[in-house]
Design an enzyme around this catalytic site. Structure first.
Site, PDB file in Angstrom:
ATOM      1  N   ASP A 177      -1.226   1.370  -3.947  1.00 32.39           N
ATOM      2  CA  ASP A 177      -2.160   0.394  -4.525  1.00 32.39           C
ATOM      3  C   ASP A 177      -3.502   1.042  -4.851  1.00 32.39           C
ATOM      4  O   ASP A 177      -4.467   0.334  -5.172  1.00 32.39           O
ATOM      5  CB  ASP A 177      -2.342  -0.824  -3.617  1.00 32.39           C
ATOM      6  CG  ASP A 177      -2.985  -0.478  -2.293  1.00 32.39           C
ATOM      7  OD1 ASP A 177      -2.941   0.683  -1.885  1.00 32.39           O
ATOM      8  OD2 ASP A 177      -3.545  -1.397  -1.656  1.00 32.39           O
ATOM      9  N   SER A 199       0.807  -1.209   0.000  1.00 32.63           N
ATOM     10  CA  SER A 199       0.000   0.000   0.000  1.00 32.63           C
ATOM     11  C   SER A 199       0.848   1.271   0.000  1.00 32.63           C
ATOM     12  O   SER A 199       1.573   1.536  -0.933  1.00 32.63           O
ATOM     13  CB  SER A 199      -0.959  -0.042   1.198  1.00 32.63           C
ATOM     14  OG  SER A 199      -1.867   1.010   1.166  1.00 32.63           O
TER      15      SER A 199
END
Length: 478
Positions: free
Chosen positions: A273, A129
């Protein structure tokens, strides 16, 4: 009484995460995770009802005599270590007799969509992420695009650490196959554009798009451009090592600088992401997820499409959101931090809007997880429909002063076992006297303690947060 879950050995609030090529984020563990997700699929019983909450029943259901061949879809962000983990994960899955669909760099919400769209039995995202490129992570989705329930993740840990996984070794034609899906970005592109009202275009808007050199570097600029906007793309040249580096959702100042210099109308900054988005209005003011929730909730209420008479936020959300919602007769339901917990509250209470201050916003009518691109398109549609600039829209909510201090820690020691920390927290709560709040917790994805204080005076709460942080640092800091 609800049974207290066992302490996790691998999974945090958003899958397994760590420094790539060090435990637990090694190729060996990726292979085991691949074998474990395949095994829990095979454990699914046809007689069990379909649903995301029950363990070992998250796979698509089949008839008793159906020889279904399981398919697991794998996507990743742009980290260098993604190649290593993708190969190991796919190897583990096919070694259990399931097939693999490889979609390459793809936002996390894109994997959730494709898992549903391509009728896969599960989806996997290789991404850490917003973390720096040295880290990586693996998170799983069930067939319906929702993240795996805690019980299934616990079962996967049990399979891995008990060694029972070693007994399953299909041979010959029973070994799985891997297929590369070449048009995955195009499929997600069409899905995104279908979420945007067909009677609207983005013509005349100049938009800064910062993809953080992450998974959205192709699809989001492409979608916004096809809808008519003039795009100023940044963070779209990934090299495996520059993801999130001074760009994207954690560094919206980069997009802000371009916006002001180019006199753009709007800017969006996505994380690695692309499941979270942060926006900047035309004056350069940066808006977080609380503002987005407030703006969208009031618009959806006006249109009569807001379900549950409120929104789901987290314990980190600003009290200003509660005040804005209360004025409109709406409620704020709070979940623990982590978009999976927000989703659980939304599903349980039939809400269709929720999210986190960090920029994970969930529009459950469109996707099953936080989707930065969907959030961006919803905000732009709202601006075009109302013919208003973002600076005119965010006045619906006024933030209360809030301070967040992060402390690097060497372990997640229970705060109740640190008397000096608990005494300091109690002392500050007494000083606030109900005119603010203190929240101290550990990050679920990094070795960080987070100290959040809200109150009336910015300087005072900053000093208070620093005092608590100092006590934590003395106990478990590194």
């Amino acid at each position: 009484m609800k049974k207290k879950p066992a302490k996790r050995r691998l999974f945090g609030t958003d899958g397994v995460r760590g420094v790539a090529n060090q435990e637990p984020m090694t190729s060996e563990m990726a292979l085991k995770l691949g074998r474990a997700i395949a095994k829990v699929l095979y454990e699914s019983q046809p007689s069990e009802s379909s649903g995301r909450m029950a363990p070992a029943s998250f796979a698509r259901q089949n008839g008793a005599n159906d020889k279904h061949r399981f398919k697991i879809l794998i996507g990743k962000d742009t980290r260098l270590s993604g190649y290593m983990l993708e190969t190991a994960l796919a190897s583990g899955i096919v070694s259990m007799g399931a097939d693999v669909l490889l979609v390459g760099p793809m936002p996390t919400p894109g994997v959730a969509f494709l898992t549903r769209s391509m009728r896969a039995d599960a989806g996997v995202v290789i991404s850490a992420s917003h973390n720096p490129y040295q880290d990586n992570g693996i998170k799983f989705f069930s067939w319906d695009g929702f993240k795996l329930p805690d019980e299934v993740e616990a079962r996967m840990e049990e399979i891995i650490f008990s060694g029972e996984i070693e007994t399953s070794r299909p041979t010959a034609g029973a070994i799985g196959k891997a297929f590369r899906i070449s048009d995955a970005v195009g499929r997600y592109n069409v899905f995104l554009k279908n979420s945007f009202p067909r009677n609207l275009t983005l013509e005349g808007l100049k938009i800064v798009v910062d993809c953080g050199h992450g998974a959205a570097y192709k699809v989001v600029p492409e979608v916004l451009s096809e809808l008519g906007a003039q795009i100023l793309p940044i963070g779209v040249l990934p090299d495996g090592e520059n993801i999130n580096r001074r760009c994207g959702a954690l560094y919206p100042e980069t997009a802000r600088e371009v916006l002001l210099h180019e006199k753009a109308d709007f800017a969006v900054a996505l994380d690695g992401d692309a499941d979270r988005a942060v926006f900047i209005d035309e004056t350069g003011e940066i808006l977080d997820g609380d503002h987005i929730l407030a703006i969208c909730a009031l618009d959806m209420q006006e249109k009569g499409i807001l379900k549950g008479n409120g929104v789901v936020a987290t314990v980190m959300s600003n009290l200003g959101l509660d005040i804005a919602m209360k004025k409109a007769g709406l409620e704020v339901v709070r979940a623990q931090v982590g978009d999976r917990y927000v989703v659980e509250k939304m599903v349980a209470g039939n809400y269709n809007l929720g999210g986190e201050q960090s920029g994970h916003i969930l529009f459950l009518d469109h996707n099953s997880t936080g989707d930065g691109a969907i959030t961006c398109l919803q905000m732009l549609a709202l601006m075009v429909e109302k013919r208003k600039r973002l600076s005119e829209l965010h006045s619906v909510m006024k933030r209360l002063p809030q301070v967040l201090v992060n402390v690097n820690v060497k372990e997640r020691k229970d705060f109740s076992h640190m008397p000096k920390v608990t005494e300091k927290i109690a002392e500050i709560e007494r000083a606030l006297a109900g005119r603010g709040r203190v929240l101290v917790r550990y990050s679920g994805t990094e070795l960080l303690a987070r100290v959040m204080i809200e109150g009336e005076d910015q300087k005072k709460i900053r000093a208070m947060a620093d005092d608590i942080a100092s006590e934590i640092r003395a106990e478990v800091g590194k």
